[in-house]
Design a protein around this motif. Structure first.
Motif, PDB file in Angstrom:
ATOM      1  N   ARG A  38      -5.449  -4.719   5.941  1.00  0.00           N
ATOM      2  CA  ARG A  38      -4.843  -3.513   5.422  1.00  0.00           C
ATOM      3  C   ARG A  38      -3.353  -3.491   4.963  1.00  0.00           C
ATOM      4  O   ARG A  38      -3.034  -2.921   3.915  1.00  0.00           O
ATOM      5  CB  ARG A  38      -4.858  -2.320   6.553  1.00  0.00           C
ATOM      6  N   LEU A  39      -2.710  -4.442   5.684  1.00  0.00           N
ATOM      7  CA  LEU A  39      -1.224  -4.717   5.315  1.00  0.00           C
ATOM      8  C   LEU A  39      -1.200  -5.671   3.973  1.00  0.00           C
ATOM      9  O   LEU A  39      -0.597  -5.219   2.930  1.00  0.00           O
ATOM     10  CB  LEU A  39      -0.558  -5.462   6.364  1.00  0.00           C
TER      11      LEU A  39
ATOM     12  N   LEU B 176       7.567  -4.705   4.394  1.00  0.00           N
ATOM     13  CA  LEU B 176       6.181  -4.965   4.566  1.00  0.00           C
ATOM     14  C   LEU B 176       5.934  -6.420   4.984  1.00  0.00           C
ATOM     15  O   LEU B 176       5.106  -6.936   5.742  1.00  0.00           O
ATOM     16  CB  LEU B 176       5.324  -4.563   3.530  1.00  0.00           C
TER      17      LEU B 176
ATOM     18  N   TYR C  37      -2.037  -3.066   0.962  1.00  0.00           N
ATOM     19  CA  TYR C  37      -1.105  -2.152   0.631  1.00  0.00           C
ATOM     20  C   TYR C  37       0.205  -2.949  -0.245  1.00  0.00           C
ATOM     21  O   TYR C  37       0.690  -2.578  -1.050  1.00  0.00           O
ATOM     22  CB  TYR C  37      -0.180  -1.858   1.967  1.00  0.00           C
ATOM     23  N   ARG C  38       0.177  -4.523   0.330  1.00  0.00           N
ATOM     24  CA  ARG C  38       1.077  -5.092  -0.605  1.00  0.00           C
ATOM     25  C   ARG C  38       0.556  -5.093  -1.945  1.00  0.00           C
ATOM     26  O   ARG C  38       1.274  -5.296  -2.858  1.00  0.00           O
ATOM     27  CB  ARG C  38       1.405  -6.557   0.220  1.00  0.00           C
TER      28      ARG C  38
ATOM     29  N   ASP D 299      -1.099  -3.043  -3.772  1.00  0.00           N
ATOM     30  CA  ASP D 299      -0.755  -1.900  -4.422  1.00  0.00           C
ATOM     31  C   ASP D 299       0.701  -2.007  -4.758  1.00  0.00           C
ATOM     32  O   ASP D 299       0.989  -1.572  -6.016  1.00  0.00           O
ATOM     33  CB  ASP D 299      -0.852  -0.648  -3.550  1.00  0.00           C
TER      34      ASP D 299
END
Length: 557
Positions: A113-114, A147, A117-118, A120
């Protein structure tokens, strides 16, 4: 004139009031006695005063920390300790019978998930950059920086893709030179251990690689005919030797078909040229290693630097604006390093480094006396400086001193990297040139006389050698001592504080810092108490107290 002596009584005591000035000069100095006592106990003789702050209680202590020098002429106890640590590292990874590393853990849902997100944020940054939205780009950079810290904390290692595109790399042909023999290329297997022979023997290899000859030398390593000795090629080969070693291991892995692991040391020969000793895990045929060494080369695509064009009153000068350095006579800007090495301009290498014909290969069985002897040989000169290892001592011959003088003079005008300030002597602006860059000067160790062009690390260890760093080895040996004390029921006579601590450097003139001799004596007292506890634990375990001192010595750091 007779040599003065110091009179003593029957008990060996000295009455200093009755001594002459010459006799008093023969007495030992207190600092020398303290230093010799520290060396005998394996304590650093150049301790650094550090302020230790206990984050739990708030207590502040000034403690002596080792200097951690690797040179015996600076601190013999620290240098010998570092050499022993390297010996342990070399021994533990040389004759392994199983792979030293495990398969990386599978990614977790949180990690994925991390990274999503990165991705995006990376896409949003690319769009904002294309639209010229500088404020949005800055906000995204800050968000990605935070992040990335969270990603590291989640247990992800490895390189993360940068937001800004990397500069385009210069592409050159990878076609092999016509004067270099070809090598077979096999698919590399995912293994690092060697093969077993006869159902029970798993030998390993000891390898020595040398550079080519530059002219005849005598028994001391000095050139017999200095005028015909190729000092220029010797200097350039020394500068680019690390790249040649890297290319050798790349060729070796491609040729033998498995991930060859090594522990190697770079040392100077008597003539001043570097050579390479390596302990290799597993067996590689001698003929194959010699063929790989003969086929290995490194091409240097740098601007021509055969003749100095700017010196004396024609040294380049810094100009305001975007010109950088200019010729003081013509006022024209000098070409940059990238312009001088453009593939359309520089089509042939300015220098090619190869190994010499002398390649020594020997098979070694693990657990034998010969294996231990070769580990000692690998680390024999690690406590000495480059010039000391090359034989340039106070009793060196005049011919050898002149030989090293000529070599270091050539190294002083040989560029060591694209950012070297010596490029300005050849009419080229180095990378990253600025006002503080001084023409013809570079702070790199490669140009210092005591290094003889060997500027990088002297110990080279492959990543999968033992899957342990030196810090891991120190922690293991410290834990061994703690467990030994616990099993023997020996309670340390010194407080064992695990912290957490914050460390702060002391400054000259701090009133809470004791004199150097006091720090030294405190460290000696602590070492003696540690050793007494360790000896007591060995006796309780049924072992002689002098069978192993290195564990206590390592714990003392």
């Amino acid at each position: 004139m007779s040599t003065p002596t110091v009179p003593t009584d029957s008990a060996g005591r000295v009455d200093q009031d009755s001594l002459t000035r010459a006799q008093k000069a023969l007495l030992a100095l207190s600092d020398d006695v303290a230093q010799r006592l520290a060396e005998d106990n394996g304590v650093c003789v150049r301790p650094l005063a550090m302020r230790r702050i206990d984050m739990t209680t708030g207590g502040v202590d000034v403690v002596a920390t080792p200097c951690k020098s690797t040179r015996e002429d600076q601190c013999r106890p620290c240098a010998e300790k570092a050499r022993r640590e390297r010996m342990v590292q070399a021994r533990e990874g040389w004759h392994l019978e199983h792979e030293p590393f495990d398969k990386p853990a599978d990614p977790t849902e949180h990690q994925k998930r991390l990274l999503a997100y990165r991705a995006d944020l990376h896409a949003a940054y690319t769009t904002a950059r294309a639209d010229g939205l500088d404020e949005d780009c800055e906000e995204i950079r800050e968000a990605v920086a935070e992040l990335d810290q969270e990603i590291r904390a989640a247990g992800v290692r490895g390189r993360l893709a940068p937001l800004d595109p990397l500069p385009k790399a210069v592409r050159r042909t990878t076609r092999r030179r016509q004067d270099a023999p070809d090598l077979p290329r096999r698919p590399v297997e995912n293994r690092t251990v060697g093969e077993v022979f006869g159902g029970k023997y798993r030998p390993s290899t000891f390898l020595t690689l040398t550079l080519d000859s530059y002219g005849r030398v005598d028994g001391d390593g000095a050139a017999l005919d200095p005028d015909s000795y190729d000092y220029r090629r010797a200097a350039r080969d020394a500068i680019h030797f690390p790249r040649l070693v890297d290319r050798f291991w790349q060729n070796t892995r491609r040729c033998v078909g498995w991930e060859v692991q090594y522990f190697g040391t770079v040392e100077p020969q008597k003539r001043g040229a570097p050579h390479f000793h390596a302990a290799i895990r597993g067996t590689i045929p001698r003929s194959e290693l010699r063929a790989i060494a003969a086929a290995t080369y490194h091409q240097v695509f740098w601007p021509a630097h055969d003749e100095i064009t700017h010196d004396g009153d024609r040294l380049p000068r810094w100009a305001d604006g975007d010109k950088g350095f200019i010729d003081p006579h013509t006022r024209e800007p000098l070409p940059t390093f990238d312009e001088a090495t453009d593939p359309d301009v520089l089509t042939e290498p300015t220098h090619v480094v190869t190994f010499g014909a002398q390649v020594h290969v020997k098979g070694i069985l693990g657990g034998t006396e010969e294996a231990g002897r070769h580990v000692g040989y690998l680390t024999k000169y690690l406590t000495k400086s480059i010039t000391q290892a090359a034989g340039l001592t106070t009793d060196a011959s005049a011919r050898l001193r002149e030989h090293h003088r000529r070599l270091t003079a050539e190294l002083a005008i040989t560029p060591c990297s694209p950012r070297c300030g010596i490029w300005l002597l050849y009419g080229v602006q180095p990378k990253g040139a600025r006002l503080s860059t001084k023409p013809g000067q570079c702070k790199s160790k490669a140009h210092k006389p005591e290094h003889l062009g060997i500027a990088g690390r002297r110990v080279l260890v492959s990543r999968k050698w033992s899957n342990k760093s030196l810090k891991d080895h120190r922690a293991e040996r410290a834990e061994f001592v703690r467990q030994l004390l616990d099993r023997a029921g020996v309670k340390p006579s010194y407080p064992v504080d695990d912290g957490p601590f914050a460390w702060e450097r002391t400054a000259p003139g701090d009133t809470d810092v004791p004199p150097r001799q006091v720090l030294l004596l405190h460290a000696i007292n602590q070492r003696q108490r540690w050793r007494a506890d360790y000896d007591a634990a060995l006796m309780a375990a049924g072992d002689p107290p002098d069978v192993e001192r290195s564990a206590t010595d390592d714990l003392a750091a």
